[in-house]
Each structure stands twice: as C-alpha cells, then as structure tokens.
Scaffold this active site. Sequence first.
Site, short mmCIF file in Angstrom:
data_model
loop_
_atom_site.label_atom_id
_atom_site.label_comp_id
_atom_site.label_asym_id
_atom_site.label_seq_id
_atom_site.Cartn_x
_atom_site.Cartn_y
_atom_site.Cartn_z
N GLU A 29 -2.45 51.55 -3.80
CA GLU A 29 -3.75 52.20 -3.66
C GLU A 29 -3.62 53.62 -3.13
O GLU A 29 -4.33 54.54 -3.58
CB GLU A 29 -4.65 51.37 -2.74
CG GLU A 29 -5.12 50.05 -3.34
CD GLU A 29 -4.08 48.95 -3.31
OE1 GLU A 29 -3.05 49.13 -2.62
OE2 GLU A 29 -4.25 47.92 -3.97
N HIS A 48 -12.66 40.72 -0.33
CA HIS A 48 -13.38 40.98 -1.58
C HIS A 48 -14.88 41.11 -1.32
O HIS A 48 -15.67 41.03 -2.24
CB HIS A 48 -13.13 39.87 -2.59
CG HIS A 48 -11.71 39.77 -3.07
ND1 HIS A 48 -10.67 39.42 -2.24
CD2 HIS A 48 -11.14 39.99 -4.28
CE1 HIS A 48 -9.53 39.40 -2.92
NE2 HIS A 48 -9.79 39.76 -4.17
#
Lengths: 347, 347, 358, 358
Positions: free
Chosen positions: C79, C148
């Site tokens: 990321e 999430h």
Amino acid sequence: MQTNEGPAAGAGLPALDDLAPDLSCAFYRDMLTARLLDTEAIALQRQGVFPAYVSLRGQEAAQVGSAAALDRERDFVFPTYREMAVALTLGVDMVGYLASHRALWHGGLYDPMASRFGAVNAVVGGPVPHAVGWAMGERLAGRRGCAISYFGDGASSEGDVHEAMNLAGVFHVPVVFFCQNNQWALSVPNERQIAGGSVAARAAGYGMPGTAVDGNDAAAVYRATREALERARSGGGPTLIEAVTYRVEPHSTSDDTTRYRKAAEERAWRERDPITRLRAAMRAAGHAGDGFFERAEREARATAEQVRDGVSAAPEPAGEDLFGYVYREPTGELARQRRVWQEEVLP
Amino acid sequence: MQTNEGPAAGAGLPALDDLAPDLSCAFYRDMLTARLLDTEAIALQRQGVFPAYVSLRGQEAAQVGSAAALDRERDFVFPTYREMAVALTLGVDMVGYLASHRALWHGGLYDPMASRFGAVNAVVGGPVPHAVGWAMGERLAGRRGCAISYFGDGASSEGDVHEAMNLAGVFHVPVVFFCQNNQWALSVPNERQIAGGSVAARAAGYGMPGTAVDGNDAAAVYRATREALERARSGGGPTLIEAVTYRVEPHSTSDDTTRYRKAAEERAWRERDPITRLRAAMRAAGHAGDGFFERAEREARATAEQVRDGVSAAPEPAGEDLFGYVYREPTGELARQRRVWQEEVLP
Amino acid sequence: MTGVTVEQERAAAVPAGPGTTELSMREAVNRALHTVLGEDPTTLVFGEDVGRLGGVFRVTDGLQRAYGEDRVFDTPIAESGIIGVAVGLAMNGFRPIPELQFDGFCYPAVDQIVSQMARMHYRTRGTAAMPITVRLPSFGGIQAPEHHGESLEALFAHVPGLKVAAPSTPDDAYHLLLQSVRADDPVVYMEPKARYWERGPVALEENRATPIGSSRIARHGRHATLIAWGAMVQRCLQVAELAAEDGVELEVLDLRWLKPIDADGLVSSVARTRRAVVVHEAPLTAGLGAEVSALITERAFRDLAAPVQRVTGFDVCYPAGPSNRSTCPRSTASCSRCNGRWSSDDHGPTHLRTARPR
Amino acid sequence: MTGVTVEQERAAAVPAGPGTTELSMREAVNRALHTVLGEDPTTLVFGEDVGRLGGVFRVTDGLQRAYGEDRVFDTPIAESGIIGVAVGLAMNGFRPIPELQFDGFCYPAVDQIVSQMARMHYRTRGTAAMPITVRLPSFGGIQAPEHHGESLEALFAHVPGLKVAAPSTPDDAYHLLLQSVRADDPVVYMEPKARYWERGPVALEENRATPIGSSRIARHGRHATLIAWGAMVQRCLQVAELAAEDGVELEVLDLRWLKPIDADGLVSSVARTRRAVVVHEAPLTAGLGAEVSALITERAFRDLAAPVQRVTGFDVCYPAGPSNRSTCPRSTASCSRCNGRWSSDDHGPTHLRTARPR
Ligand SMILES: Cc1ncc(C[n+]2csc(CCOP(=O)(O)OP(=O)(O)O)c2C)c(N)n1
Ligand SMILES: Cc1ncc(C[n+]2csc(CCOP(=O)(O)OP(=O)(O)O)c2C)c(N)n1
Ligand SMILES: [Mg+2]
Ligand SMILES: [Mg+2]
C-alpha cells in the site's frame, strides 16, 4: 554476521584509463566546489545563519560521480537531504538549494521540476518509491529517461525501500537505486543496521543486478552508474548500486560523534579523501597539472562565496506562501484563514 | 524475470526414509482432519452459517509439516487468516478457531496465549514483525522457544516483511519466516508479485539461510522446518522457508477464479494433492495400510463433524464484550458508552 | 418499517427521467472511471486486484480490457508503495487513480499519503501538482472481517493538502469522482461499501457545476438538521421519514465533501432548523462529528436552541458480524433530545439503526 | 513581556521545596525511565539512536550504560518494525517503551499502532496485554526541518484501544510517564520538544495517585477557561498573566491526558467560567480542539455564555523556520471574543503567540 563484500572504499588510486580528461576535470571541479560550499555551509550554521546543516563531506565522489552519468535533459533525481553535490552537478540553483538549510522553505527554493532534481526530502526511505513511479511513467509515455533514487544505509531498513525495489523489479522500470553507504545512520553503524552487511546483496533477491562500488572513487562510481543507466535506458530494468563511503562529519551540526565512534576511524577516512585521491590520479594519468588545479580552486572558491553570500542575503518567502501552496485549487476555508492571518498575525 | 528456482512442488512422492511411521501417521491424520474440516467450513458458508471462509485446501502439507516440527510447550505461532491446519496440529480449540469465520469474534474464540497460536490476523504482513519481537523477548528472557511467522507470497511484498527480516538478522533472533507460496495472492500470480520470482532468494540479502521446499510434501516441509528450528534454538538466528504449494480453491468463498486463472492449472494442482501423495508414500514405505487409513478417515470425519456442529451452535459472545476488551484498565468514558448501549441498543 | 423504499428516496434527490440512467453505486463509479480514462490519456487506474479481477467489488470491472494493461494494472500488495508510485507518476505528468483495497489497509500508506502526497505541491512551491485520487472503499455495514469496516475520514480531514469526498448516492458517486480526478489536488475518495449495490438515477451526461466542498440538502425540513455522509445519509433519510409520521420535519444534509467542509451550508441549514445532529459510523471521540459540531457552534451559536448532538459509533474496535449487528450508536437518545422520543426496531447491517416513533 | 518567569509559573503548579528536585523536562523523562527500568526487569527501551547516543534529545542518556545493551538498544530505521517488535515483546511478557524519533516519523508506524498495538488486547479477548508506552517527541516550536513539528494527538485520540498523554511540566512528564509505563494498556506519550529544556520542580519520590485521564488546573480564574496541553499550557499561562493585568482572570486547564479526556474536569471549570477557549498547535480542522469543543458544548451548553473558541495552528503544512515564526494561530480574535481585545507582540518560536493587553 556477514560483512560487506564490496570493494573496500578508499584503497588505491581511482583508475582513470577509460575516462576523457574533460570528464575527470569536471568531476574535480564539482567535487571541489561542493567541498568548499559544504565548508561555507558549516560556517553559516556556526554563525547562526542556518539553524542546522547536514554535511556531505567525504561523499563528493559518490555524488558527483553518479550525477555526472545522468542525462540532464531526460533523467530525474529523487534525493534525500544530503545530496548537495548531486544538485550542484546537475546545475540546480545552489542558493535555492541551500535555502532549505536556512529554513526558508523545507523543500528548497529552486524549481525541482525544471531542475529535474526533486525537492529536499527529509523522510528516510520515503522518496524511493517516487522514483519507481516516475520511471513507470517514463516507460508508459514512451520516453527514455531514467529515475535515480538516492538513499542511505540507514534508509535501506525502511519498508518503503523494499516495496520500491520489488515494484521496480515486477514492472521492470528504468530506475537506479543508489545507496550511499556512508557507514553510519546517525549514531548507528552498519553492523546494527544492515542484516547480512551488504545493501548491494539485496538486489539478487529482486532479480536485479546489484553492485558495490568504492564510493570514494569518482571514476568507479561514474562507470557503475553509467552502466546501470544504459541498461535501464535500453529496457534492462532496475539496478541497485551501493557506493561504500564514509560520513566524516557528524550526522548534522547538532550531532556529537564522540558519543558513538572513534576519532581514529574518522581520521582514517579523512585520509582516504575522494578529492585528494582524484587529484593524485589525475596527475598520475596526466589529466591535469598545477595550472588546472589552481584555476579550479579559484573558481570553486568564487562560486562557494557567491552562493554563500546569496543564501545569506536571500529574502524570506512571503508569509502568504504558507497558505498559497497548500492546494493548487484554493479552498474557501483556507482563504478565510489567510485573512485571519493577515489581520491578526501579520501586523 | 527469474523464476522460482526451488523444487517444483508436487513432483514425485514424499521421501519418508528418515521419518518414524508414527510421525507420518500423525501428519496424515492432521492433514485429513484439516481437509474434512475445510470441506465442512465451505459447506457452512454455503448454508449461510459463515459469512465467508478462506480455504487452505491443497496447503495441508505445508501447514501440518511445519507445525509438527514445533515445540508446543515453547514455540509460538504468528498466523495470518489461512492457517487452520497449523492451528489443528498445535491442538488449538477448533470451534474457537472457526468462530472467527462465523464472525463471532475477529481473532477467534480460542485462547491465543495459552494455545501459543496468535489470534487470527487479517493484515497481510502485519504480524511478521511480532514474531521477531517475540523471539527477541525469548532470547532476552533466556528461554529457548522459537517464533514462527506464517505469511503468503503476496504478503512478501509488504514493507513490514522486509523490516521484520532485517530486524531478525540484525538481532540474530530465533525466528522462522515461513512463506506459503500458494502461487496466488487473490487474483495476482507470482510473476506480478515477486520480483526475481523467489521469496527464498531474499534470505541471502539478510545474511540468513533461505530455502525453497516442496510445500506439497509434508515430510520435506517437516525436515526444513525442524532444521530451521534447531538452528534457531541453538543460537543460529533466523531462517526463511518458502513452501511452494498452490491454493486450489478460490481466495475466499466470495472469489471467482475464472476471472483470472485457467481451470486446467487448478486441475493439475488438484492432482498433486498432498494428502493423496502422502498416502501413497506411506503405503510404499510400509508406514501404514488400509486399516490405518480407514480408521484415520473415520476419526477425522468424526472430529470434523463435531467441530462443525460445535461452531454452528456456539453462542454469540455477550454484546458487552464490545466494551469490555478495548482496554485492560477501563475508562470512564467507555463505561458511559456501555451504559448508553445497554439502555438504547440492547433492548 | 414504513413503505418508503430505497429507490423512492434517492429519486427525490436526483429525479429519474430522460437524461438519467439507473445504476448501482459501483456501476456509477465504474462509469466515472470509464469517463476519465476515456477523456484523459494521463489517467491510470491501479491497485491490488483492480486489473484482471476487476476489483474485489468489481468496481474496476472491464477497465483493463477497455484501456489496456498499461493504464489499468494490478500491483503487488504494497500500500505504501502504491501511493509512493502514484506520487512519482504525478511528478511525471500523470493523473493516477490508485485504489487501496479496503479502508483498514490504507494505514500502511498513511506516511506516503500524509508526508508525501499531501505535501509535495507545497514542498515544491506549487511546481509539482499532485492530481491523485485515492479510491478507498470505506465504512462498515457489510459484515466483513476485521479491518474491512473502518471509517477514516477524521484522519484525512485533519491533513493540510488533502481533500476528502464521501458520496452517498450513485449520482454523487459519479459526479464527485469526475470532479476529484479532474481536480489538480489530491483527493481521498471514500466509497461507502454498504451502498455499492444500491441503485439510483445518474445524470451521466450532465456537467455538474457544484464546486468541490459543496453539501447537498437530501431532504428539506424545519425542526432539526441531520448531518451525515456516505451510507449514513440513507439512514438519516429513513429516520426523517419515520419522524415525519410523527409530525417532526427533519432536514437531512449530505455533507459529501468532508474536506473542505461546507460551513456555509451547515450554518444556513441550522439557522433555519436551530437544532443539529451529526451522524457517523466512526468512533465518537475525535471523529469528524466533533469538527462539524464545533464548526456549527462557532458560527451559529446564537441560532442553536440545543447543543449539536453526535450520533456515532462507539469508541470500540469495529466488531465482527453478529456483534456488529448489535452495536448501534446512540441514535435514539440523541435524536430524542432534539426531536421527541423514538424507539428502534431495526438492527440493520449498518451502524446506525432506523428509529421508529413510539 | 511581564516579569513572570517560566520557573515561577511552574512553581505554582508543583511547589518547589523539600521533596522536590529541579529538573528539565528531558531530565524528568530520563529519571522516569531510570525508575521504571530499575523497578521492573521486563521494561525495555529501544528505538533509533536511543542507546549509545542517548537519543537525539539525550532523553535516554545513560540508560544503556546503566541497564545494558539487552534492555536499552538501538534499532535499524524501521518505525513500523519498531512498533511491531514491541507488540511481539508484549506478547512475550515484556513491557516495551519504544521511542519513535520524531512525530513526523511515526506515520510509517501508524498501521502497527492502530491495527496491531491498539487492538491486540481486544482481538485476543484480553488474553494478550499490550503494556506498551510509545514515546513520541512531539509538536512544534523548535525550528526544525520538515516532519519535526507535527501534532498528531487527533489521530491517536480517535483510535479505540489507545490512551494518549501529553505533559506540560517536568513534574507531569515524570509522573505521567510512570503511570503510562505501569499501565497495562498501550499509551502514546507525546513529549513537547519545545519544553524539553525548561526546568521545574519534580516530586520524584511522590506516588502520584491522580488517575489516568485526569486534567490539572494550572491556574485558577473565573472569566474564561483556556484549555491546552503540551507546550501550549505555558503559552496560556503567559496569556493569563497578561490578561490579569487587564483585570481578566483566566483559568488554565492542562488537559494532559488526551485520551481519555477529563470531561468532568472540563465541565466543572466551564460551569464556573462560562467561557472556554481550546488552544493547540495542530491544524484547526478535525483537530482535538474540535473534540474538546463538542464535548463541552454537549455537556455544558446551558452554562456557556459564548461558543467555545478554538485557537489553533492554521490548516497549512508545518512551515520552515522563519515562516514558522510568522505563522501564529488566531489567538487574538478568538480570545477577544470571550475576553476583550488584545494585541500581540511576541513572535515566539512556538505556534501560539503571547498576547498583550492594549
Ligand atoms: C522515516 C524517518 N525516520 C527517522 C528519521 C530521522 N533520521 C534522520 S536522518 C537519520 C539517519 C539516516 O541514515 P542514512 O539513511 O544512513 O543517511 P545518512 O544520514 O547517513 O546520509 C534518521 C534516523 C527520518 N528522517 N525519517
Ligand atoms: C495490508 C493488507 N493489504 C491488503 C489486504 C487484502 N487482502 C487480503 S488477502 C490478500 C491476498 C494475500 O495473498 P497472500 O499473501 O499470497 O496470501 P494467501 O491469501 O494466498 O494465503 C489481500 C490483498 C490485506 N488483508 N492486508
Ligand atoms: Mg548513512
Ligand atoms: Mg498466496
């Protein structure tokens, strides 16, 4: 623990055989100018003009040798905070460069995009993936430039450097990872920083060529960088170069090396000075004589003094710039805050 | 781009020569139990009991073979989210483990500290440095346990994995980095994930032994892990093992592999099934016969059904737990919020 | 529940009719990506699984086929590297649209987002533009594994140099994404996952002139203003519908731009309603609701008949599925202080319950 | 400037005398580290340059000599790894005290801090304690390079599972650090760099009983409450001193624990003063001042004679030296709205100017 298997930096004289005298002369001029400018900068810090300064002394060969191999029209440099001699070699406006150390503007007051030398970046490891992205863009655009990322031995421990190298390998982009291993990351020596002892050895794990080079030999650094750039430019992907050198000065003017290393070690490295070595090699190879060295000294001194005076006298950027550069497309809220600043702080 | 130079997973039969039949029988039992439990778990997802599930099918040898080499009293496992067969081999309460997939509690409902098997961790790469810290602690305390960190081929791209390996090398701590290279990270294959093509090859760059092993051969995995643990336990520092295997199922029950890989590839790997191969090798080596295999099947099925029923029936944790575990030493503000929850949400 | 359907309510915001197309939010985002990839050859879409797979939510479905592997591509799982690469691409004249796969996995990229992407324009005195749009599937409500269901708007809104959007309807998802990509500043574009599948009319052809930083009145009312973004806007509309049965007329203000915040829009609504409730999924403490509350209080103190209330997630780690269903913010009590008392019966998948008059 | 010296003001908080020792803040932190390393063999101090060098601010000076290289050690430059290692050490029974060298370099560790350290206790249902104290030299005011003047309290205060401290005096620096290390929850301990060299009395022997989350009245007053933490407390005391000459009596509340926040302390002060100004160095938008403002407004709305004001840094990237000197938050106007008008003459090194009556 393994130790660095690359060439011990600083042994013997640089081999200049395949180098045009013009080139070694150019190296010498830039290295000396950088040295004298560095000395002026340290003095400016002592005089209170700079709040702090990070010296590159001893690393001139690594910086000038690598930068000289770049194509100034096409390539792009991603520096950290210690690449003053790279900037100089690339023709960056040095008053603008040193303005960063006078704390006039963090990134410096030169134009990084026009100079093809990114803004001074204080995040260790942070700019390394930028070089990969830039190189991806170059390939996508069908251009032939290469990116070069400068970083230190300490930076090599950061996750970003790994992500960048892996990305560069996967996308096979034209980037040179140039690690100046100056043996110290602030107070921490290589043994406690680099598992395995060699940054260059990491390259194999990414399927890219890795090479350790005597970082105090401008010619050797130049050759290694040129080779990496040629490979990158012709589609051969990334290369990792580890230039083994030494930070003979403290980490910064605020640092105290007596707390963590021996004066004898520093002395030994000062004796392997890259400028002295290059001069000796140039004399030996007949590249230059007294006349050149004297002229080079004079010119370097003049440049250094001019830059010193320039940066000392440089005007502070307008306070409004604090607000003006946050966004390209300004927000109403920031305009409001600027008005508050103008009314309440500026007077 | 280089390709993986390790042994192609799945060729030939596992060599059992130096293995006691007891051990191969234990492998077989655990692998089969994991397989049947995995199948039950997929069914539970289809029935709506689990919102989602990640299958380890095809990776049983890599997981059971490595876990069997651990010292259950001393070592500690840092898993991701796909190590169900490791948990099983270590004797973790499997109802508590699968509770994570029923979304009863993210980390699972077993006791990770008592089980010496960390909580299920969904951050790819994130738990790898924990293993290094744990191993540092073990050495500092003068104990002889080893940490083992499980992670995937995709995780190997994360900065944390690099930082962890470098730290482990610099501090020379007893940790085994166990990469299950199942060839896919969700939809991305090794070629677009791993520069150089080999995770094991990264080890050399950290001065640590790295080895690629047939991840579908439980005996080979066991030997490689045992060797790494012995070295670590006797002060030889970290090792990186890459177990080359294959994720024959989709990434999770929500995934659709037809979008990114060929059915033929999946089929070919299903044929190199680690359980089938182990059984054949055991028969060939005379480690076991029909009686054992039938009994093993019966017992595995009984266990799988029992766990399935257990996890399906497991009670939901008390809603108060939302507030009770945020801190060890509760805050007044959270107590206030709990009261609000009791008054307004619970009814 | 009342008979109000999702479609009817959204229709109120953007009337269906000629010139609109019925799309789900993820289709709307996909269409916006098609539009920008089609109009500007410097745009690039990349991230984990966005290429061949088309994204875990299929938001980038078909883009690689249409624009090729050079412009739409998968990256390794890195990321920080993804945003770092975007910064370098921007410095080389591109307009990157990286995706970070889930809210909870943007944390490794925070350094590149905050220290590099958000500041490069500043550091270079405006010479390096950073026209990067980071797409970040965000917020809770889909009963997913840990990490999430994070709501990170407060973190990003605090960072000088960033702009932050969070649409609540397919139509806004489309137009705000066009605006974000076309803008020359970095935008964190937070897509409410829980709304991906909800459909609504999208005015694909329209060139929306609303500036970056404008809010939207999703429903007019006069007794109090509910302020929300992302999936919570729909919740607030449901609450308003129920309140209406009780004779309470709630205004619903969809903030949609979380930085810059539409202070004028907030103040003018509250000047009319004299009461405000800000609603978000993120934990209470130091959430963006605090900013909204402070802003309204500073600028409309004399208008306020009651303190601005915050109806938010609790200060707990985002819980797993079933527990998630039973964790709901303080909707009842808080709203009731402004608007009379309701009880609730809907333990829906998202954080905020629908309230019902009693 | 008035004749009030730094020492006198701090003396007001902790009287000098028998049982106290005069120390600078960095000495106080050093002494606290000595204390915890001495009393608990599971404590460990590590980070970049904390060992042989003794830290870039010499805060860890002498610790390695005293407790050995096993318990006080340098790490490679890997912030995420440093916190990750701390998490693993905590899981093996240790009580780690990692240092991140500067505020701006904690961003690479945000994932480990938020997704791992702050949640491991929760994820493991309380079986794994995380008694980690992350020392973070913080805030601005020392005219340093980029990334050396960040104020990150809003980010951390938003994270469930973390506690956050920011002392303003040597005495609190000592005692809050002891509390943080002895606590079984992770604490982000933000040391105001600008105060490192300021001296004050420290009650080394005392066993401070104030709970985690308690604030401190640094000065009593009745016309308004100034709320601050870290280096801004001193600034507020200076402002209060000047206001006093003007007949305005300002109360100064040193929040010192930024999570949990002492809501009761805030409310009871504001109940007396009816006006509040919250002061911080961090940018305005979505800063912790918003939380303080919202909290006070929610719980003491009827007490407030005026809206809570925020006096903060501007929403700009933290500037370089000389510009830094000229960037100061909206002290004048904001305070004036509560307290009469002042002008200012002191462009000091820290973000907030001292105000002077005119
Ligand atoms: C991400 C990050 N962490 C920490 C620092 C603080 N710091 C500044 S320079 C430095 C040492 C860097 O060593 P090295 O990479 O070898 O470069 P050198 O200074 O030797 O040129 C450190 C730790 C930083 N600038 N960035
Ligand atoms: C830090 C982080 N980024 C992204 C994800 C989303 N994600 C979940 S699993 C996965 C693929 C992981 O691949 P690999 O490491 O090979 O493990 P495998 O699933 O194959 O076992 C991704 C990208 C994540 N969980 N964590
Ligand atoms: Mg170095
Ligand atoms: Mg994988």
